[in-house]
Design an enzyme around this catalytic site. Sequence first.
Site, PDB file in Angstrom:
ATOM      1  N   THR A  44       0.826  -1.206   0.000  1.00 18.62           N
ATOM      2  CA  THR A  44       0.000   0.000   0.000  1.00 18.62           C
ATOM      3  C   THR A  44       0.857   1.251   0.000  1.00 18.62           C
ATOM      4  OG1 THR A  44      -1.529  -1.264   1.371  1.00 18.62           O
ATOM      5  CG2 THR A  44      -1.974   1.078   1.132  1.00 18.62           C
ATOM      6  N   TYR A 131       6.731 -11.614   4.157  1.00 22.54           N
ATOM      7  CA  TYR A 131       5.575 -11.020   3.485  1.00 22.54           C
ATOM      8  C   TYR A 131       5.171 -11.918   2.326  1.00 22.54           C
ATOM      9  CZ  TYR A 131       2.870  -7.052   1.529  1.00 22.54           C
ATOM     10  OH  TYR A 131       1.893  -6.223   1.055  1.00 22.54           O
ATOM     11  N   LYS A 159       3.375 -13.220   7.440  1.00 20.35           N
ATOM     12  CA  LYS A 159       2.136 -12.592   6.980  1.00 20.35           C
ATOM     13  C   LYS A 159       1.539 -13.470   5.893  1.00 20.35           C
ATOM     14  CE  LYS A 159       0.688  -8.324   4.602  1.00 20.35           C
ATOM     15  NZ  LYS A 159       0.261  -8.944   3.341  1.00 20.35           N
TER      16      LYS A 159
END
Length: 297
Positions: A44, A131, A159
């Site tokens: 993001t 990630y 994650k």
Amino acid sequence: MFTGLNAFPLTPLAEDGIDEAAFTGLIERLAAAGVDAITALGSTGSYAYLTRTERARTAHLAVAAAGEVPVMVGIGALRTRHVLEAAEDAQRAGAAGVLLAPVSYQALTHDDVYGLYADVTAELSVPLAVYDNPGTTHFAFDDELYAAIAKLPGVASIKIPGVPADPGEARARIDRLRALLPDRVTLGVSGDACGAAGLAAGCDAWYSVIAGTLPQAALAIARPALAGDRAAAHAASERLAPLWEMFAAHGSLRPTAAIAEQLGLVARPCLPLPIRGLGEGERARLAGIVADLGLDG
């Protein structure tokens, strides 16, 4: 930092680089809202589109504005050398941890990805979160790779990209992962529509896009979920179903940027070209959703 609600803000851009005032305002807003941690330069945060200098500056601004809230910084890049440079800059800025995705142009093998994490963790002095974001990296971890990477020194969290919709299947999935991982490694769910379900299934953290722009809406899901009130968390998430539908149709970045622009948190446009954001029709639809749901915090 690897438990609770971790908010992923935008990195708003202006013509000449980062909109530092807007970015600082976003970080201060998150800290004031009471999120548990902040991750600058996640997907993001458009990390892949920024120069090393811009990334280093963003990391510095985030740590400075977050106050007592711990900041994790994304360090993903195509080359291991550049990942290590980003890690060095993040640590110099005072990051409490780093987030690493296996960014690629050429398709990566499992050996490539394991080697990346081994090389990077050998040089770190702060903990690292793995990630797994196949929607952007086009690399999918399997459980064997999770287990191998989790054994590396300094790996503190993984994650995952979501959990099954069925609660029993979700719990079974998390239980299987926990059996493979060291106790020191937490599990964090991503994919905002899965936040409530992931926490209810036993995830330790919610790594959330929407929390970076609408922290109160995310906290309304995370706080009851973490307290064991699954019904309240589910209801708060279901309330945002129109927003999750926008995410499913357009990804999370473009709608999130449009919301931030609509609320005056950032200037329009705020995304790095060639990403042009939502079209006018979808912006109008999203504006109606934001107004109907009262999403202003």
